[in-house]
Design a protein around this motif. Structure first.
Motif, PDB file in Angstrom:
ATOM      1  N   ILE A  31       0.847  -1.181   0.000  1.00 32.95           N
ATOM      2  CA  ILE A  31       0.000   0.000   0.000  1.00 32.95           C
ATOM      3  C   ILE A  31       0.887   1.236   0.000  1.00 32.95           C
ATOM      4  O   ILE A  31       1.779   1.384   0.818  1.00 32.95           O
ATOM      5  N   THR A  32       0.630   2.131  -0.926  1.00 33.42           N
ATOM      6  CA  THR A  32       1.439   3.327  -1.047  1.00 33.42           C
ATOM      7  C   THR A  32       1.128   4.295   0.084  1.00 33.42           C
ATOM      8  O   THR A  32       0.166   4.121   0.849  1.00 33.42           O
ATOM      9  N   ILE A  33       1.964   5.328   0.171  1.00 32.82           N
ATOM     10  CA  ILE A  33       1.778   6.329   1.222  1.00 32.82           C
ATOM     11  C   ILE A  33       0.421   6.995   1.090  1.00 32.82           C
ATOM     12  O   ILE A  33      -0.275   7.246   2.085  1.00 32.82           O
ATOM     13  N   GLU A  34       0.019   7.283  -0.143  1.00 34.88           N
ATOM     14  CA  GLU A  34      -1.251   7.967  -0.352  1.00 34.88           C
ATOM     15  C   GLU A  34      -2.424   7.147   0.180  1.00 34.88           C
ATOM     16  O   GLU A  34      -3.412   7.707   0.676  1.00 34.88           O
ATOM     17  N   LYS A  35      -2.345   5.822   0.060  1.00 37.33           N
ATOM     18  CA  LYS A  35      -3.439   4.980   0.525  1.00 37.33           C
ATOM     19  C   LYS A  35      -3.416   4.767   2.037  1.00 37.33           C
ATOM     20  O   LYS A  35      -4.433   4.417   2.631  1.00 37.33           O
ATOM     21  N   LYS A  36      -2.270   4.938   2.661  1.00 41.95           N
ATOM     22  CA  LYS A  36      -2.163   4.719   4.093  1.00 41.95           C
ATOM     23  C   LYS A  36      -2.700   5.891   4.921  1.00 41.95           C
ATOM     24  O   LYS A  36      -3.059   5.717   6.078  1.00 41.95           O
ATOM     25  N   LEU A  37      -2.706   7.082   4.341  1.00 41.31           N
ATOM     26  CA  LEU A  37      -3.076   8.266   5.119  1.00 41.31           C
ATOM     27  C   LEU A  37      -4.563   8.265   5.435  1.00 41.31           C
ATOM     28  O   LEU A  37      -5.399   7.948   4.587  1.00 41.31           O
ATOM     29  N   ARG A  38      -4.894   8.654   6.684  1.00 43.48           N
ATOM     30  CA  ARG A  38      -6.268   8.773   7.139  1.00 43.48           C
ATOM     31  C   ARG A  38      -6.608  10.246   7.367  1.00 43.48           C
ATOM     32  O   ARG A  38      -5.751  11.123   7.227  1.00 43.48           O
ATOM     33  N   VAL A  39      -7.837  10.503   7.744  1.00 48.98           N
ATOM     34  CA  VAL A  39      -8.261  11.883   7.999  1.00 48.98           C
ATOM     35  C   VAL A  39      -7.475  12.464   9.162  1.00 48.98           C
ATOM     36  O   VAL A  39      -7.046  13.637   9.130  1.00 48.98           O
ATOM     37  N   GLU A  40      -7.235  11.670  10.210  1.00 50.08           N
ATOM     38  CA  GLU A  40      -6.472  12.169  11.354  1.00 50.08           C
ATOM     39  C   GLU A  40      -5.037  12.505  10.944  1.00 50.08           C
ATOM     40  O   GLU A  40      -4.442  13.458  11.470  1.00 50.08           O
ATOM     41  N   ASP A  41      -4.475  11.725  10.024  1.00 50.29           N
ATOM     42  CA  ASP A  41      -3.119  12.008   9.558  1.00 50.29           C
ATOM     43  C   ASP A  41      -3.055  13.325   8.805  1.00 50.29           C
ATOM     44  O   ASP A  41      -2.086  14.089   8.930  1.00 50.29           O
ATOM     45  N   PHE A  42      -4.075  13.614   8.013  1.00 48.72           N
ATOM     46  CA  PHE A  42      -4.095  14.887   7.286  1.00 48.72           C
ATOM     47  C   PHE A  42      -4.186  16.067   8.252  1.00 48.72           C
ATOM     48  O   PHE A  42      -3.568  17.112   8.004  1.00 48.72           O
ATOM     49  N   ARG A  43      -4.940  15.923   9.301  1.00 50.48           N
ATOM     50  CA  ARG A  43      -5.034  17.006  10.269  1.00 50.48           C
ATOM     51  C   ARG A  43      -3.698  17.238  10.957  1.00 50.48           C
ATOM     52  O   ARG A  43      -3.280  18.385  11.180  1.00 50.48           O
ATOM     53  N   LEU A  44      -2.993  16.165  11.265  1.00 52.22           N
ATOM     54  CA  LEU A  44      -1.690  16.296  11.900  1.00 52.22           C
ATOM     55  C   LEU A  44      -0.677  16.929  10.953  1.00 52.22           C
ATOM     56  O   LEU A  44       0.117  17.807  11.360  1.00 52.22           O
ATOM     57  N   LEU A  45      -0.720  16.531   9.706  1.00 53.40           N
ATOM     58  CA  LEU A  45       0.198  17.112   8.728  1.00 53.40           C
ATOM     59  C   LEU A  45      -0.095  18.586   8.496  1.00 53.40           C
ATOM     60  O   LEU A  45       0.825  19.394   8.312  1.00 53.40           O
ATOM     61  N   ARG A  46      -1.360  18.953   8.532  1.00 49.37           N
ATOM     62  CA  ARG A  46      -1.707  20.365   8.335  1.00 49.37           C
ATOM     63  C   ARG A  46      -1.159  21.222   9.457  1.00 49.37           C
ATOM     64  O   ARG A  46      -0.663  22.340   9.222  1.00 49.37           O
ATOM     65  N   GLU A  47      -1.233  20.720  10.676  1.00 49.42           N
ATOM     66  CA  GLU A  47      -0.676  21.474  11.795  1.00 49.42           C
ATOM     67  C   GLU A  47       0.832  21.661  11.642  1.00 49.42           C
ATOM     68  O   GLU A  47       1.360  22.734  11.947  1.00 49.42           O
ATOM     69  N   ARG A  48       1.513  20.661  11.154  1.00 50.44           N
ATOM     70  CA  ARG A  48       2.959  20.780  10.990  1.00 50.44           C
ATOM     71  C   ARG A  48       3.325  21.724   9.853  1.00 50.44           C
ATOM     72  O   ARG A  48       4.306  22.447   9.925  1.00 50.44           O
ATOM     73  N   PHE A  49       2.540  21.729   8.789  1.00 51.88           N
ATOM     74  CA  PHE A  49       2.792  22.674   7.709  1.00 51.88           C
ATOM     75  C   PHE A  49       2.573  24.105   8.191  1.00 51.88           C
ATOM     76  O   PHE A  49       3.343  25.008   7.838  1.00 51.88           O
ATOM     77  N   ASN A  50       1.527  24.315   8.962  1.00 52.83           N
ATOM     78  CA  ASN A  50       1.230  25.672   9.437  1.00 52.83           C
ATOM     79  C   ASN A  50       2.216  26.124  10.512  1.00 52.83           C
ATOM     80  O   ASN A  50       2.454  27.330  10.678  1.00 52.83           O
ATOM     81  N   ARG A  51       2.775  25.182  11.258  1.00 52.30           N
ATOM     82  CA  ARG A  51       3.662  25.550  12.344  1.00 52.30           C
ATOM     83  C   ARG A  51       5.095  25.768  11.889  1.00 52.30           C
ATOM     84  O   ARG A  51       5.812  26.611  12.434  1.00 52.30           O
ATOM     85  N   GLU A  52       5.523  25.017  10.895  1.00 52.52           N
ATOM     86  CA  GLU A  52       6.923  25.054  10.494  1.00 52.52           C
ATOM     87  C   GLU A  52       7.227  26.319   9.703  1.00 52.52           C
ATOM     88  O   GLU A  52       6.421  26.792   8.915  1.00 52.52           O
ATOM     89  N   THR A  53       8.399  26.840   9.910  1.00 55.68           N
ATOM     90  CA  THR A  53       8.933  27.940   9.122  1.00 55.68           C
ATOM     91  C   THR A  53      10.312  27.528   8.640  1.00 55.68           C
ATOM     92  O   THR A  53      11.119  27.012   9.411  1.00 55.68           O
ATOM     93  N   VAL A  54      10.553  27.747   7.387  1.00 54.22           N
ATOM     94  CA  VAL A  54      11.803  27.288   6.802  1.00 54.22           C
ATOM     95  C   VAL A  54      12.975  28.026   7.426  1.00 54.22           C
ATOM     96  O   VAL A  54      12.979  29.254   7.540  1.00 54.22           O
ATOM     97  N   ASP A  55      13.981  27.270   7.845  1.00 53.79           N
ATOM     98  CA  ASP A  55      15.170  27.838   8.487  1.00 53.79           C
ATOM     99  C   ASP A  55      16.230  28.158   7.437  1.00 53.79           C
ATOM    100  O   ASP A  55      16.333  27.505   6.405  1.00 53.79           O
ATOM    101  N   ASP A  56      17.014  29.192   7.714  1.00 53.55           N
ATOM    102  CA  ASP A  56      18.012  29.617   6.727  1.00 53.55           C
ATOM    103  C   ASP A  56      19.031  28.530   6.442  1.00 53.55           C
ATOM    104  O   ASP A  56      19.497  28.366   5.322  1.00 53.55           O
ATOM    105  N   THR A  57      19.416  27.811   7.459  1.00 56.05           N
ATOM    106  CA  THR A  57      20.486  26.830   7.291  1.00 56.05           C
ATOM    107  C   THR A  57      20.027  25.532   6.647  1.00 56.05           C
ATOM    108  O   THR A  57      20.856  24.709   6.283  1.00 56.05           O
ATOM    109  N   ASP A  58      18.727  25.335   6.498  1.00 60.84           N
ATOM    110  CA  ASP A  58      18.223  24.068   5.970  1.00 60.84           C
ATOM    111  C   ASP A  58      18.022  24.080   4.472  1.00 60.84           C
ATOM    112  O   ASP A  58      17.809  23.043   3.871  1.00 60.84           O
TER     113      ASP A  58
END
Length: 1046
Positions: A31-58
């Motif tokens: 099962i690919t990554i796309e098929k493994k993701l659930r609704v709860e996983d999308f909510r968790l990923l959204r929080e990480r996208f909104n929280r993260e800010t790209v660092d200069d050194t990365d």
């Protein structure tokens, strides 16, 4: 919580070989990554996208390019830490990030991720929906000579036996079998005298019917009669069977011209009354109720006959009834008029027996279609269409009404909601002139004025299939002509299968031609064969960065396939608007793909997701045969005989909303090639030495080979001049012809060019260029004292050509695919690499390492890949509609597009590296017997692979003896697709006195028996089916005899 614990397996069965290596991916790991993701996983990923800010050194981008909510590759992979097992899915996450990073900024945001996931799930839903194309047979077109170049006014069918009837506009009738074989011809319009033989008879019975046209016809199944209407304002009733065709009644003198008919037969065991409904050219609708149709339609006592005319096959004359005298037949027929329903002529009528209503249509935009009760007890439903209603059909079972009009659209309605339609079926490019609903399959078929048939799914309202019927009368730009009812749908309802094998079909009428389109699968094709495309594969390219094979086909489709499992990455159905895709190329960054079509149009695509980036206009309506990327542009060649340059395709302009991104602009084609356009014939192939050297080579149909500098656009050298005589081409595509006409005084066309880049880095004086010409491989040096360094015959048989060539990274092995479908691997490590002066011409043949029958038709593509340095693999594509993955020794891994997936990472280490080490150790000890046993062990493992069984008939002439090969061959094998067992040229162990051939046959039988024991040793006979029609051979042996107790 880990998402792996909450995902069910698609199929919990697994298959493994002796070493436990999975050969089929059916567990959770598939099962690919796309098929493994659930609704709860999308909510968790959204929080990480909104929280993260790209660092200069990365990241390596500028500071002002940083955006909140964006992630780089490391942060993107880290965001899945609590969702997926990063050790197991790290490679897939890296590949997913590369797909999302289409702008090449090194960053992706939440919108990019959601857009990709939405597209993936839409494609997944589309792929999981069962979509069976209703028409899988070639349309059968027949000319109708008895029409006398007039169009067919109506096409209909009879049941028991099944027969099709076409009625021409002039009144000629043809009776056809279910497979459109003409049986009988009848004439329904009498050739009366022109008035010179006497005065006109009573009631105009001898009046000449000049210019009479048939307007409609319908079959009355309960009384076996055919009713015709004509512009003579009459209704004519014929008794029609497979043996007879007699005219019984003529109802003439109707006030207006009847334009359409509808009939509701009498019901057995119920009401014996039947109804004949017809509309006229003034919008009126009339109904004739036949009270006892099985006995007679009209009163035979009131017979008024034509004493001058009798039927040729009957002594009874035709009974003629005047319209105004219809009241005299009230014991047999009753007349009812519904009045003026429309303001224009009535185009079609349909009777609804469940509510005693009718549906009638016309071209009037004020009341285009109306549903009304015959007795007008209820308020009618009026549908208003801007351009009127050309045609319609209704289904009570599906509760759908479908209309078609001159606006190229078909609309689906709820029959009781007139204000808004349910859906609009778009796709036609001409007026829709007829519609039929297939309730059995929940489909409808629309027919447009440009002879285009479309099949639609009525559950999800999408197009299943589009077929352009090429009637001979429409070729050459001719405008087709159709009657008012050009289509008839037949569905076989008979339980007698011996009567006809036709499950159903559409019969179309255009001018004086008929076309039969059968419903269902083509039984002549083997449905068990796996196909990568439904059409011939025309070209392909490998993307080593994404580990994907991109294939193109003649039907203008493009597909991308993961070589790790064979899974489809994406698929484009109509990439070049129906034109055949003839070539494909990928840039050095493996981000963009360029495709060229037969009409000269070039398109650029995102290789990761198949997004169309740019369309380059064609310079000439000529086939593109070669494309290469250079710097920021591309170079194309083709049948235009010109080298065309598209400079500055990628501009460095920076957008305001997407900073530090590249913008694609449409460049103008540059035809001012500085070296001048010196090719006098079509350019067939192109290759380059980038990035080793800015050199490219072109070859044309007349055999001319030129080497160019990409920077200066100057001609460096001409390796061979073209023939002075003009070569005549075959009308077929000569690129795929297996037979080439050789020229007595000149070269043959060059099929393929290949630069040896690794050898060119070492010494440009070696043979670094190979040209394939008529099955011979010519070797060229660019800077040595001898230009033409060698030649040998590389195809499997004389007369075959080599259309595909590739080498490994070190240029040790040369892989060739010919038009016979055979792959050959040569050891060219020391071929044409002489440093001794003077350099001698090499006409010897290099060692042949492996060869096998890979495809059933010409191979047009082959490519080598080592897949992370773990093993050598070969990708092939052929005109047999398949692309396949092989090991370099000829073991088939699978066909791209098959249902059963594979895992290349698990197959390679256990079989390739370990066995090779054992072989080398045994070879060092010169232990021939042990070596033979090791090879048998390898063959036994290969037999356990799940290989699709495709029968290949190999003639006895193709079975070459072992002695015919070069003595320097390392390994020689010929593996069929069904039995990939290796045959080695190493000395065999001591055999018995039976002989070598018999001993080999016994060993082969022994291996097969061992394989069967291995496969069936763990089968529990208690779980076998004890009956039924489907069982394995070993199940029959363990099934007890059944005793019947009366």
């Amino acid at each position: 919580m880990n998402a792996n614990l909450n995902v069910k397996t698609e199929d919990e069965t697994t298959a493994s070989d002796n070493n436990g290596v999975l050969l089929q991916i059916d567990s959770n790991d598939s099962i690919t990554i796309e098929k493994k993701l659930r609704v709860e996983d999308f909510r968790l990923l959204r929080e990480r996208f909104n929280r993260e800010t790209v660092d200069d050194t990365d990241i390596t981008t500028k500071t002002d390019d940083k955006k909140s909510g964006s992630l780089n590759k490391e942060e993107f992979i880290g965001s899945f830490e609590s969702i997926l097992d990063l050790i197991q899915y790290k490679n897939q996450l890296e590949k997913l990030f590369d797909k999302l990073n289409s702008k090449e900024t090194g960053l992706i945001n939440w919108n990019d991720f959601c857009t990709y996931m939405l597209q993936f799930y839409q494609e997944e839903d589309y792929a999981n929906t069962l979509r069976i194309s209703p028409f899988n047979n070639e349309p059968k077109i027949r000319h109708v000579p008895h029409n006398k170049q007039e169009l067919t006014a109506k096409i209909l069918h009879l049941d028991n036996p099944v027969r099709f009837i076409n009625i021409s506009k002039e009144g000629y009738l043809g009776l056809w079998t279910p497979y459109l074989n003409l049986e009988r011809i009848y004439t329904v319009i009498d050739e009366l005298d022109d008035g010179t033989n006497g005065t006109t008879g009573v009631m105009g019975q001898n009046r000449r019917r000049a210019g009479t046209w048939i307007t409609d016809a319908i079959y009355m199944p309960d009384v076996h009669k055919l009713v015709l209407t004509s512009t003579s304002r009459d209704l004519r009733f014929f008794t029609i069977t497979s043996e007879t065709f007699l005219e019984d009644f003529v109802l003439f003198g109707i006030k207006n011209v009847p334009t359409c008919l509808e009939y509701y037969p009498s019901q057995p065991g119920g009401n014996s009354e039947s109804s004949l409904i017809f509309g006229d050219d003034c919008g009126y609708i009339h109904i004739l109720y036949f009270k006892n149709p099985l006995n007679s339609l009209f009163d035979p006592v009131k017979r008024k006959t034509d004493t001058t005319k009798y039927d040729k096959l009957s002594a009874n004359p035709t009974q003629r009834i005047f319209w105004d005298e219809l009241k005299e037949h009230e014991k047999f027929v009753k007349y009812h008029s519904m009045g003026a329903i429309h303001r224009e002529y009535v185009r079609k009528i349909l009777y609804l027996p469940h509510n005693n209503s009718i549906i009638a249509s016309s071209g009037d935009n004020r009341n285009s279609l109306i549903i009304t009760n015959i007795n007008k007890l209820k308020k009618p439903y009026i549908f208003r269409l801007y351009k009127g209603c050309e045609c319609f059909d209704y289904s009570k079972e599906l509760n759908l009404l479908i209309t078609g009009g001159a606006d190229y659209l078909a609309r689906i309605w709820n029959p009781y909601v007139t204000q808004k339609n349910i859906a609009i079926l778009e796709g036609h490019h001409a007026a829709v002139i007829d519609i039929k609903i297939n309730e059995r399959l929940a489909q409808c078929y629309t027919f447009s004025y440009d002879a285009m048939v479309k099949a639609w799914d009525l559950k999800e309202f999408f197009c299943l299939q589009t077929i352009s019927v090429r009637f001979p009368s429409t070729l050459g730009g001719k405008k087709p002509s159709f009657g008012l009812f050009p289509m008839d749908l037949y569905l076989n309802k008979s339980t007698n299968t011996t009567e006809t094998t036709l499950p159903g079909g559409l019969v179309l009428a255009c001018n004086d031609y008929l076309c039969l389109m059968k419903l269902g699968q083509d039984l002549s094709r083997d449905g068990s064969l796996t196909e990568t495309h439904v059409a011939s594969v025309s070209c392909a390219v490998y993307n080593p960065k994404l580990k994907q094979l991109i294939t193109c086909a003649d039907n203008s489709s493009i597909g991308a396939w993961d070589i790790e499992s064979g899974r489809k990455a994406y698929f484009i159905l109509d990439a070049h608007d129906g034109e055949e895709i003839t070539c494909i190329a990928i840039d050095r960054s493996y981000r963009k793909v360029a495709t060229g079509a037969r009409n000269g149009v070039i398109k650029l695509w995102n290789s990761a997701n198949g997004q169309n980036l740019l369309v380059l206009p064609s310079v000439q309506d000529a086939e593109i045969t070669g494309i290469i990327f250079f710097d920021k542009g591309i170079i194309t060649v083709g049948w235009s005989r010109k080298i065309v340059k598209y400079p500055d395709i990628i501009s460095e302009d920076i957008n305001d909303d997407q900073m530090n991104t590249v913008e694609l602009v449409v460049p103008k084609a540059d035809l001012t090639w500085r070296g001048s356009q010196i090719h006098r014939d079509d350019i067939l192939c192109l290759d380059h030495l980038l990035p080793v050297s800015n050199i490219m080579c072109t070859a044309s149909y007349d055999g001319e080979i030129n080497v160019w500098s990409i920077d200066t656009e100057k001609l460096i050298m001409c390796l061979r001049k073209g023939s002075a005589t003009e070569l005549r081409r075959s009308p077929s595509n000569y690129r795929r012809s297996s037979s080439r006409r050789s020229m007595a005084n000149g070269p043959v066309p060059t099929d393929k060019l290949l630069f040896l880049r690794s050898r060119a880095k070492e010494n440009m004086k070696f043979g670094v260029l190979i040209s394939s010409e008529g099955g011979n491989l010519y070797w060229w040096s660019l800077y040595g004292e001898r230009r033409h360094m060698g030649v040998f015959h590389g195809s499997s048989k004389s007369g075959e050509s080599i259309l595909a060539m590739c080498t490994d990274a070190s240029n040790r092995y040369l892989i060739c695919g010919d038009t016979h479908g055979e792959i050959r691997v040569w050891n060219i490590e020391n071929y044409c690499c002489s440093t001794v002066s003077p350099v001698l011409f090499d006409s010897t043949t290099p060692p042949l390492v492996h060869f096998w029958q890979a495809h059933l038709s010409p191979i047009i593509f082959c490519e080598w890949t080592d897949y992370k340095g773990q093993g050598d693999f070969i990708l092939t594509g052929s005109t047999d509609h398949t692309a396949r993955l092989w090991t370099i020794s000829g073991e088939e891994i699978g066909i791209f597009g098959q249902r059963q997936l594979w895992d290349i990472e698990l197959i390679v280490p256990s079989r390739m590296t370990i066995d090779d080490e054992q072989i080398r150790e045994k070879s060092a000890n010169n232990n021939v017997k042990d070596l033979y046993e090791i090879k048998l062990t390898i063959a036994d493992k290969i037999n356990n692979l799940p290989v699709p069984e495709i029968a290949i008939n190999i003639e006895d002439d193709d079975r070459r003896p072992l002695s015919s090969f070069s003595q320097h061959s390392e390994i020689t094998n010929r593996s069929k697709v069904t039995e990939p067992i290796l045959h080695w040229t190493t000395p065999s162990p001591p055999v018995s006195g039976l002989g070598l051939l018999i001993e080999r046959g016994l060993n082969q039988q022994k291996l097969k028996r061992q394989e069967r024991r291995h496969r069936f040793s763990e089968i529990d006979s208690r779980h076998l089916a004890k009956g039924g029609v489907c069982y394995a051979p070993f199940a029959l042996l363990s099934t007890q005899v059944l005793e019947f107790i009366c």
